[in-house]
Design a protein around this motif. Structure first.
Motif, PDB file in Angstrom:
ATOM      1  N   GLU A   1       0.833  -1.205   0.000  1.00  0.00           N
ATOM      2  CA  GLU A   1       0.000   0.000   0.000  1.00  0.00           C
ATOM      3  C   GLU A   1       0.866   1.252   0.000  1.00  0.00           C
ATOM      4  OE1 GLU A   1      -3.457   0.823   2.554  1.00  0.00           O
ATOM      5  OE2 GLU A   1      -3.224  -1.261   3.199  1.00  0.00           O
ATOM      6  N   ASP A   2       1.852   1.283   0.884  1.00  0.00           N
ATOM      7  CA  ASP A   2       2.665   2.491   1.044  1.00  0.00           C
ATOM      8  C   ASP A   2       3.413   2.837  -0.234  1.00  0.00           C
ATOM      9  OD1 ASP A   2       1.846   2.931   3.645  1.00  0.00           O
ATOM     10  OD2 ASP A   2       3.525   1.806   4.523  1.00  0.00           O
TER      11      ASP A   2
ATOM     12  N   ASP B   1      -8.601  -1.282   4.044  1.00  0.00           N
ATOM     13  CA  ASP B   1      -8.847  -1.671   5.440  1.00  0.00           C
ATOM     14  C   ASP B   1     -10.039  -2.615   5.561  1.00  0.00           C
ATOM     15  OD1 ASP B   1      -6.721  -0.137   6.211  1.00  0.00           O
ATOM     16  OD2 ASP B   1      -7.922   1.566   6.931  1.00  0.00           O
TER      17      ASP B   1
ATOM     18  N   GLY C   1      -7.522   0.119  -4.502  1.00  0.00           N
ATOM     19  CA  GLY C   1      -8.319  -0.031  -3.282  1.00  0.00           C
ATOM     20  C   GLY C   1      -9.673  -0.649  -3.548  1.00  0.00           C
TER      21      GLY C   1
ATOM     22  N   THR D   1      -6.808   8.610   1.071  1.00  0.00           N
ATOM     23  CA  THR D   1      -7.746   8.332   2.155  1.00  0.00           C
ATOM     24  C   THR D   1      -8.826   7.361   1.700  1.00  0.00           C
ATOM     25  OG1 THR D   1      -7.365  10.483   3.188  1.00  0.00           O
ATOM     26  CG2 THR D   1      -9.425   9.356   3.745  1.00  0.00           C
TER      27      THR D   1
ATOM     28  N   LYS E   1      -7.302   3.839   1.283  1.00  0.00           N
ATOM     29  CA  LYS E   1      -7.048   3.206   2.581  1.00  0.00           C
ATOM     30  C   LYS E   1      -8.328   2.615   3.160  1.00  0.00           C
ATOM     31  CE  LYS E   1      -2.961   5.735   4.205  1.00  0.00           C
ATOM     32  NZ  LYS E   1      -2.444   6.717   5.198  1.00  0.00           N
TER      33      LYS E   1
ATOM     34  N   TYR F   1       1.035   4.604  -2.495  1.00  0.00           N
ATOM     35  CA  TYR F   1       0.835   5.974  -2.033  1.00  0.00           C
ATOM     36  C   TYR F   1       2.050   6.850  -2.342  1.00  0.00           C
ATOM     37  CZ  TYR F   1      -2.793   3.568   0.694  1.00  0.00           C
ATOM     38  OH  TYR F   1      -3.849   2.795   1.085  1.00  0.00           O
TER      39      TYR F   1
END
Length: 465
Positions: free
Chosen positions: A201-202, A231, A361, A224, A227, A205
């Motif tokens: 994920e990072d 999640d 996502g 946002t 994420k 981003y």
């Protein structure tokens, strides 16, 4: 047949309602980004080092061309439509969220454009998902000429930042010298040692933030939203399967691996380093081939048989449809032994969802929901990302000519839409309905099924190097 308990089904239903509300908020936010001027969060000049090649961008680019669909969707998500003078290489259907904005931008080519056409648009920045978009022209071992750039524009392309110890070179330093900035997603760096060991994920981003600094765009609202989807995805499968992971194989291509005569047949699957592994991991699925190096890997068919996956994620692309790969499996004696085929546990995913960008996502969340649907009969994905499952009745009709045609009697998920599918061959079973979550191209595929059984789909495969 194994089904979710009523309490679990209720929980999933409530969760789905909440997620749909979050998606509406995300779509509203995306619409605002597309309709408003980009918010500046960086002061130019900006210097970036991308895949070992450094470049200083004096001012925010205003004549951008994207050379792959993943790059196109990312920049549209950043609200840069008014600064994009061209796009290229559509792998499948454009994400509906950005379709209106995409329709206003010139499409240079269905694949990579030639250099004359590309340069005629006077670009000041090029963004690509794959390093193949920046290669100088060269002749491959099969005699085919690939690559875009020649000495007539920015070449010769040689030296530091261009030579990578391959039979091809790239032209990014030369493009920079000509005033044209470049960016290639870092999971496709020319130097494989500079690629992330595993896409996370990072890393997605970080890519978005770097491009945000180049173009002067605040990407935090997009991050946002992503994420929130990530999640929810893993928690959904964990809850639905009571903590048991779903073993999965990401089937990208059935004829992309070269083998010598006498060697076992191989297929192209998602490895442990790239976006396919990220989506499976974040979607609560256990990648059978997570231990294989690279974004994708060639594996023996027997390795898949031995793994006995719970779910097979099948890539759908304009050059290689998901249903063609599924029919190939139902025509293989070893695959026919697998419960995953007997129960038709397939999830279709657009190829474009497997490139780094804002669709990751939603794709992970839809992947989780679709996998649960085919494994347990729970509610299916919303297909906000294009990920979804097939109607078992559609699959029964499509596989009726194959070695081990599907019988819907063994499938635990169902539908009530009432669409009729005629089998391609005479069988003892009948097909009467299909699911509301079928991929958009199923109806047309059913209508052309007989023809497609005899005519192979043509089209150039993208270069994933």
């Amino acid at each position: 047949m194994t089904m979710l308990g009523s309490r679990s089904l209720l929980s999933l239903s409530l969760l789905r309602s909440c997620l749909q509300t979050l998606r509406m908020s995300s779509m509203f936010r995306a619409a605002l980004m597309l309709g408003a001027a980009a918010a500046t969060n960086a002061t130019h000049p900006v210097t970036i080092t991308n895949c070992g090649v450094q470049n200083t961008i004096a001012t925010a680019p205003s004549r951008i061309i994207t050379l792959n669909q993943g790059a196109t969707e990312l920049l549209l998500g950043m609200g840069l439509a008014s600064s994009m003078v061209g796009t290229a290489y559509l792998d499948d259907s454009m994400w509906p969220r950005y379709a209106a904005a995409y329709s206003q931008i010139p499409v240079l080519s269905s694949g990579y454009p030639n250099e004359t056409h590309l340069m005629s648009y006077n670009p000041d920045f090029l963004v690509a998902s794959y390093n193949s978009a920046f290669r100088a022209q060269y002749t491959r071992s099969n005699g085919r000429v690939s690559g875009i750039f020649t000495d007539a524009t920015v070449g010769p392309c040689a030296g530091f930042g261009s030579d990578w110890g391959q039979d091809w070179t790239t032209c990014r330093p030369q493009l920079h010298a000509a005033g044209i900035g470049t960016y290639v997603f870092e999971d496709s760096c020319e130097d494989t040692s500079l690629r992330p060991a595993t896409v996370t994920e990072d890393i997605v981003y970080d890519e978005m933030r770097t491009l945000g600094s180049v173009f002067g765009v605040d990407v935090e609202p997009m991050i946002t939203d992503m994420k929130a989807d990530f999640d929810q995805a893993a928690a959904l499968v964990s809850s639905g399967m009571h903590g048991s992971p779903l073993k999965s194989v990401w089937l990208d291509c059935t004829d992309c691996c070269d083998t010598e005569p006498g060697e076992e047949e191989q297929v192209f699957v998602g490895g442990g380093a790239g976006a396919p592994n990220l989506l499976m991991q974040e979607g609560g699925l256990s990648n059978v081939f997570a231990d294989r190096a690279g974004n994708w890997a060639c594996v023996n068919v027997s390795d898949i048989i031995a793994a006995a996956p719970d779910v097979i994620v099948v890539v759908d692309a304009s050059w290689d449809s998901a249903i063609d790969k599924i029919k190939w499996m139902y025509n293989d004696a070893e695959f026919c032994k697998l419960e995953v085929l007997r129960a038709a546990r397939f999830v279709s995913i657009p190829f474009s969802a497997s490139t780094l960008g804002p669709r990751n996502g939603p794709a992970a969340l839809d992947l989780a929901m679709a996998a649960l649907h085919v494994r347990t009969g729970s509610q299916t994905a919303t297909q906000e990302s294009g990920v979804g499952s097939f109607s078992p009745f559609f699959l029964q009709a499509q596989t009726s000519c194959q070695l081990c045609p599907l019988s819907v009697a063994h499938v635990i998920y169902d539908d009530t839409s009432g669409t009729t599918y005629d089998p391609l061959c005479t069988t003892t079973t009948t097909t009467t309905t299909t699911t509301t979550n079928m991929p958009n191209n199923e109806v047309s595929q059913a209508g052309l099924a007989c023809l497609s059984s005899f005519v192979a789909a043509l089209g150039a495969l993208p270069l994933f190097a």
